[in-house]
Write a protein that holds these residues in place. Structure first.
Motif, PDB file in Angstrom:
ATOM      1  N   ILE A  11       0.837  -1.204   0.000  1.00  0.00           N
ATOM      2  CA  ILE A  11       0.000   0.000   0.000  1.00  0.00           C
ATOM      3  C   ILE A  11       0.871   1.253   0.000  1.00  0.00           C
ATOM      4  CG2 ILE A  11      -1.866   1.222   1.175  1.00  0.00           C
ATOM      5  CD1 ILE A  11      -2.495  -1.596  -0.043  1.00  0.00           C
ATOM      6  N   ARG A  12       1.967   1.223   0.766  1.00  0.00           N
ATOM      7  CA  ARG A  12       2.879   2.368   0.761  1.00  0.00           C
ATOM      8  C   ARG A  12       3.495   2.559  -0.621  1.00  0.00           C
ATOM      9  NH1 ARG A  12       4.416   0.380   5.942  1.00  0.00           N
ATOM     10  NH2 ARG A  12       6.241  -0.641   5.049  1.00  0.00           N
ATOM     11  N   PHE A  13       3.798   1.443  -1.282  1.00  0.00           N
ATOM     12  CA  PHE A  13       4.341   1.519  -2.642  1.00  0.00           C
ATOM     13  C   PHE A  13       3.332   2.164  -3.589  1.00  0.00           C
ATOM     14  CE2 PHE A  13       4.232  -0.561  -6.821  1.00  0.00           C
ATOM     15  CZ  PHE A  13       5.424  -0.115  -7.335  1.00  0.00           C
ATOM     16  N   LEU A  14       2.064   1.718  -3.519  1.00  0.00           N
ATOM     17  CA  LEU A  14       1.028   2.301  -4.379  1.00  0.00           C
ATOM     18  C   LEU A  14       0.840   3.786  -4.095  1.00  0.00           C
ATOM     19  CD1 LEU A  14      -1.689  -0.528  -4.390  1.00  0.00           C
ATOM     20  CD2 LEU A  14      -0.380   0.293  -6.360  1.00  0.00           C
ATOM     21  N   GLN A  15       0.862   4.161  -2.789  1.00  0.00           N
ATOM     22  CA  GLN A  15       0.681   5.572  -2.445  1.00  0.00           C
ATOM     23  C   GLN A  15       1.873   6.401  -2.903  1.00  0.00           C
ATOM     24  OE1 GLN A  15      -2.266   7.006  -0.801  1.00  0.00           O
ATOM     25  NE2 GLN A  15      -1.189   8.556  -1.999  1.00  0.00           N
ATOM     26  N   GLY A  16       3.092   5.830  -2.778  1.00  0.00           N
ATOM     27  CA  GLY A  16       4.271   6.538  -3.274  1.00  0.00           C
ATOM     28  C   GLY A  16       4.197   6.782  -4.768  1.00  0.00           C
ATOM     29  N   ALA A  17       3.746   5.747  -5.519  1.00  0.00           N
ATOM     30  CA  ALA A  17       3.587   5.900  -6.968  1.00  0.00           C
ATOM     31  C   ALA A  17       2.505   6.922  -7.285  1.00  0.00           C
ATOM     32  CB  ALA A  17       3.253   4.551  -7.597  1.00  0.00           C
ATOM     33  N   ALA A  18       1.400   6.892  -6.525  1.00  0.00           N
ATOM     34  CA  ALA A  18       0.312   7.850  -6.735  1.00  0.00           C
ATOM     35  C   ALA A  18       0.784   9.279  -6.457  1.00  0.00           C
ATOM     36  CB  ALA A  18      -0.879   7.502  -5.845  1.00  0.00           C
ATOM     37  N   ASN A  19       1.630   9.455  -5.433  1.00  0.00           N
ATOM     38  CA  ASN A  19       2.175  10.782  -5.137  1.00  0.00           C
ATOM     39  C   ASN A  19       3.021  11.300  -6.300  1.00  0.00           C
ATOM     40  OD1 ASN A  19       1.000  10.703  -2.621  1.00  0.00           O
ATOM     41  ND2 ASN A  19       2.860  10.128  -1.547  1.00  0.00           N
ATOM     42  N   LEU A  20       3.843  10.424  -6.859  1.00  0.00           N
ATOM     43  CA  LEU A  20       4.669  10.812  -7.997  1.00  0.00           C
ATOM     44  C   LEU A  20       3.821  11.135  -9.214  1.00  0.00           C
ATOM     45  CD1 LEU A  20       7.563   8.213  -7.620  1.00  0.00           C
ATOM     46  CD2 LEU A  20       7.694  10.677  -7.211  1.00  0.00           C
ATOM     47  N   LEU A  21       2.736  10.370  -9.407  1.00  0.00           N
ATOM     48  CA  LEU A  21       1.823  10.671 -10.508  1.00  0.00           C
ATOM     49  C   LEU A  21       1.176  12.042 -10.313  1.00  0.00           C
ATOM     50  CD1 LEU A  21       0.016   7.258 -11.144  1.00  0.00           C
ATOM     51  CD2 LEU A  21       1.499   8.496 -12.721  1.00  0.00           C
ATOM     52  N   GLY A  22       0.795  12.352  -9.078  1.00  0.00           N
ATOM     53  CA  GLY A  22       0.208  13.664  -8.809  1.00  0.00           C
ATOM     54  C   GLY A  22       1.154  14.791  -9.151  1.00  0.00           C
ATOM     55  N   LEU A  23       2.435  14.616  -8.828  1.00  0.00           N
ATOM     56  CA  LEU A  23       3.433  15.630  -9.168  1.00  0.00           C
ATOM     57  C   LEU A  23       3.585  15.767 -10.677  1.00  0.00           C
ATOM     58  CD1 LEU A  23       6.155  14.776  -6.516  1.00  0.00           C
ATOM     59  CD2 LEU A  23       4.870  16.910  -6.652  1.00  0.00           C
ATOM     60  N   ALA A  24       3.586  14.618 -11.368  1.00  0.00           N
ATOM     61  CA  ALA A  24       3.715  14.655 -12.829  1.00  0.00           C
ATOM     62  C   ALA A  24       2.523  15.353 -13.469  1.00  0.00           C
ATOM     63  CB  ALA A  24       3.847  13.229 -13.373  1.00  0.00           C
ATOM     64  N   ILE A  25       1.337  15.125 -12.933  1.00  0.00           N
ATOM     65  CA  ILE A  25       0.123  15.758 -13.461  1.00  0.00           C
ATOM     66  C   ILE A  25       0.173  17.267 -13.225  1.00  0.00           C
ATOM     67  CG2 ILE A  25      -2.375  15.938 -13.139  1.00  0.00           C
ATOM     68  CD1 ILE A  25      -2.217  12.860 -12.424  1.00  0.00           C
ATOM     69  N   ASP A  26       0.590  17.670 -12.026  1.00  0.00           N
ATOM     70  CA  ASP A  26       0.722  19.102 -11.736  1.00  0.00           C
ATOM     71  C   ASP A  26       1.721  19.756 -12.682  1.00  0.00           C
ATOM     72  OD1 ASP A  26      -1.108  19.149  -9.700  1.00  0.00           O
ATOM     73  OD2 ASP A  26       0.359  18.867  -8.113  1.00  0.00           O
ATOM     74  N   ARG A  27       2.839  19.083 -12.868  1.00  0.00           N
ATOM     75  CA  ARG A  27       3.861  19.630 -13.744  1.00  0.00           C
ATOM     76  C   ARG A  27       3.349  19.754 -15.172  1.00  0.00           C
ATOM     77  NH1 ARG A  27       7.151  17.785 -17.460  1.00  0.00           N
ATOM     78  NH2 ARG A  27       9.206  18.729 -17.751  1.00  0.00           N
ATOM     79  N   GLU A  35       9.103  20.531 -10.086  1.00  0.00           N
ATOM     80  CA  GLU A  35      10.020  19.460 -10.475  1.00  0.00           C
ATOM     81  C   GLU A  35      10.968  19.102  -9.337  1.00  0.00           C
ATOM     82  OE1 GLU A  35      10.436  20.598 -15.194  1.00  0.00           O
ATOM     83  OE2 GLU A  35      11.909  19.332 -14.215  1.00  0.00           O
ATOM     84  N   LEU A  36      11.411  20.106  -8.606  1.00  0.00           N
ATOM     85  CA  LEU A  36      12.294  19.848  -7.475  1.00  0.00           C
ATOM     86  C   LEU A  36      11.586  19.030  -6.407  1.00  0.00           C
ATOM     87  CD1 LEU A  36      14.954  20.267  -6.002  1.00  0.00           C
ATOM     88  CD2 LEU A  36      14.108  22.481  -5.212  1.00  0.00           C
ATOM     89  N   LEU A  37      10.327  19.347  -6.135  1.00  0.00           N
ATOM     90  CA  LEU A  37       9.555  18.571  -5.161  1.00  0.00           C
ATOM     91  C   LEU A  37       9.435  17.114  -5.604  1.00  0.00           C
ATOM     92  CD1 LEU A  37       6.712  21.132  -4.371  1.00  0.00           C
ATOM     93  CD2 LEU A  37       8.458  20.347  -2.770  1.00  0.00           C
ATOM     94  N   GLY A  38       9.215  16.919  -6.903  1.00  0.00           N
ATOM     95  CA  GLY A  38       9.137  15.561  -7.416  1.00  0.00           C
ATOM     96  C   GLY A  38      10.422  14.799  -7.191  1.00  0.00           C
ATOM     97  N   LYS A  39      11.563  15.453  -7.429  1.00  0.00           N
ATOM     98  CA  LYS A  39      12.864  14.823  -7.221  1.00  0.00           C
ATOM     99  C   LYS A  39      13.060  14.474  -5.745  1.00  0.00           C
ATOM    100  CE  LYS A  39      15.882  14.845  -9.921  1.00  0.00           C
ATOM    101  NZ  LYS A  39      16.366  13.874 -10.930  1.00  0.00           N
ATOM    102  N   LEU A  40      12.671  15.388  -4.868  1.00  0.00           N
ATOM    103  CA  LEU A  40      12.859  15.152  -3.435  1.00  0.00           C
ATOM    104  C   LEU A  40      11.959  14.027  -2.936  1.00  0.00           C
ATOM    105  CD1 LEU A  40      13.101  18.860  -2.213  1.00  0.00           C
ATOM    106  CD2 LEU A  40      14.969  17.188  -2.375  1.00  0.00           C
ATOM    107  N   VAL A  41      10.701  13.996  -3.381  1.00  0.00           N
ATOM    108  CA  VAL A  41       9.792  12.915  -2.980  1.00  0.00           C
ATOM    109  C   VAL A  41      10.337  11.576  -3.451  1.00  0.00           C
ATOM    110  CG1 VAL A  41       7.513  11.903  -3.349  1.00  0.00           C
ATOM    111  CG2 VAL A  41       7.722  14.333  -2.838  1.00  0.00           C
ATOM    112  N   SER A  42      10.847  11.547  -4.686  1.00  0.00           N
ATOM    113  CA  SER A  42      11.419  10.307  -5.222  1.00  0.00           C
ATOM    114  C   SER A  42      12.630   9.876  -4.401  1.00  0.00           C
ATOM    115  CB  SER A  42      11.818  10.509  -6.685  1.00  0.00           C
ATOM    116  OG  SER A  42      12.491   9.377  -7.179  1.00  0.00           O
TER     117      SER A  42
END
Length: 375
Positions: A151-167, A253-260
């Motif tokens: 579940i943490r993996f899915l949420q981490g991927a979903a967070n990254l997708l949210g950043l990509a969508i915002d970008r 983009e920086l936030l995305g890098k840091l979250v990753s």
């Protein structure tokens, strides 16, 4: 290494690799489909889908996915209510896990899942800004007990997708300009990143040899600072005037890098962004990027170390002043306590370099506000 550790390591590596891809200049549909393939391979499930919420139709469109019959992706939709696990997640605002759909009583099972023989499902909400974009769901044709790590993996991927969508949404206005400069940008990025990437690789190698202690912590901190500066160099050629940088896109983009980079500690982290377009000089972008890096590192270390939380980032302006705020909902700090740490000293120094003002408040979480005059 036991099976659980191997699985966790594989999930972290997959998120890190996907984070790099998701924050590059790829089309959004490519990012969404790559996320589905990555989750399918990492979790070992036959079907994965990215569902986009359509409020006007009150349904969830299968925007991207893997394993589905021809014609499903881009066309099929399910109800955004109690008609499906995804609808239940959207309504409840929490990830949904059903290890045996045949015994499920919280919601109905949509025909799409029964037609494909899905027996177990788990999902996480994709957030874009203050709203939900949709749901990221993994479906298994065999009975599957999804773990907390899954579940943490899915949420981490979903967070990254949210950043990509915002970008993606932020960069749509500059799409035509980016196309004209695409070839030149690739060449420039290749050259300016070479030295920084070599340095990052060397530090990463040293990290594997220094698993614990102050050396490991210092290297991780230094890596994110170098990455922030390397990313800034790429942005120098994204604007029509190379002397001005779109701070909103750079920060996203920086936030995305840091979250990753910090994905191994992401547990139900919500990123709340409200960024308006503000153009700054390269030196201002450098200082603000480094401040963002320091704050996020401290939030992951102190505010989100136990049960997750929310990271809020805002950028606004009026006719004379720009305001940049970054805040977490952690325990905060007592005024005067811990204000002489390296992180705060660095942030104060960076802000002074650009003639801006800094305010740090530690009640009800930690909130940093930076203001500077527009020229």
């Amino acid at each position: 290494m036991n099976d659980k550790l191997k699985s966790l390591s594989r999930q972290q590596s997959a998120l890190a690799e996907f984070g790099e891809m998701a924050n590059s200049a790829y089309a959004l549909d490519k990012v969404l489909n790559t996320a589905a393939i990555m989750a399918s391979e990492t979790l070992g499930v036959s079907h994965v889908k990215v569902l986009e919420w359509r409020p006007e139709a009150e349904d969830l469109l299968v925007r991207a996915g893997v394993g589905w019959s021809e014609g499903v992706v881009g066309n099929a939709a399910i109800g955004a209510d109690l008609e499906s696990p995804a609808g239940f997640a959207l309504k409840s605002g929490q990830p949904t896990v059903s290890n045996d759909l045949a015994k499920e009583e919280r919601f109905r099972i949509p025909k799409l899942l029964t037609d494909h023989g899905v027996k177990s499902a788990a999902n996480a909400i994709i957030r874009s800004g203050e709203q939900a974009f949709g749901v990221f769901e993994a479906d298994s044709r065999t009975l599957r007990s999804f773990s907390e790590a899954d579940i943490r993996f899915l949420q981490g991927a979903a967070n990254l997708l949210g950043l990509a969508i915002d970008r993606h949404r932020l960069s749509e206005a500059n799409a035509e300009l980016v196309q004209h400069k695409e070839v030149l940008l690739r060449e420039i990025q290749h050259r300016v990143k070479n030295n920084a990437q070599t340095l990052i690789s060397l530090m990463n190698l040293q990290l594997t040899r220094s698993q614990f202690g102050e050396t490991h912590t210092a290297l991780r901190s230094l890596m994110t600072r170098v990455q922030a500066l390397s990313m800034l160099e790429s942005h120098l050629y994204l604007d029509p005037d190379i002397e001005r940088i779109d701070l909103a896109i750079y920060v996203m983009e920086l936030l995305g890098k840091l979250v990753s980079f910090h994905s191994d500690s992401v547990e139900q982290i919500r990123l709340d962004t409200n960024l308006t377009q503000v153009h700054v000089t390269p030196s201002q972008a450098e200082a603000l990027g480094l401040v963002t890096n320091e704050f996020v590192m401290n939030s992951f270390k102190h505010a989100f170390s136990q049960s997750g939380g929310t990271l809020r980032v805002e950028l606004s302006h009026d006719d004379k002043t720009a305001i940049f705020t970054i805040a977490d909902d952690g325990p905060g700090f007592e005024q005067g306590v811990g204000e002489e740490g390296l992180g705060l000293r660095l942030m104060t120094a960076f802000v002074k370099q650009i003639g801006a003002e800094l305010e740090l408040i530690g009640d009800s979480g930690t909130r940093l506000t930076i203001t500077w005059p527009l020229k």
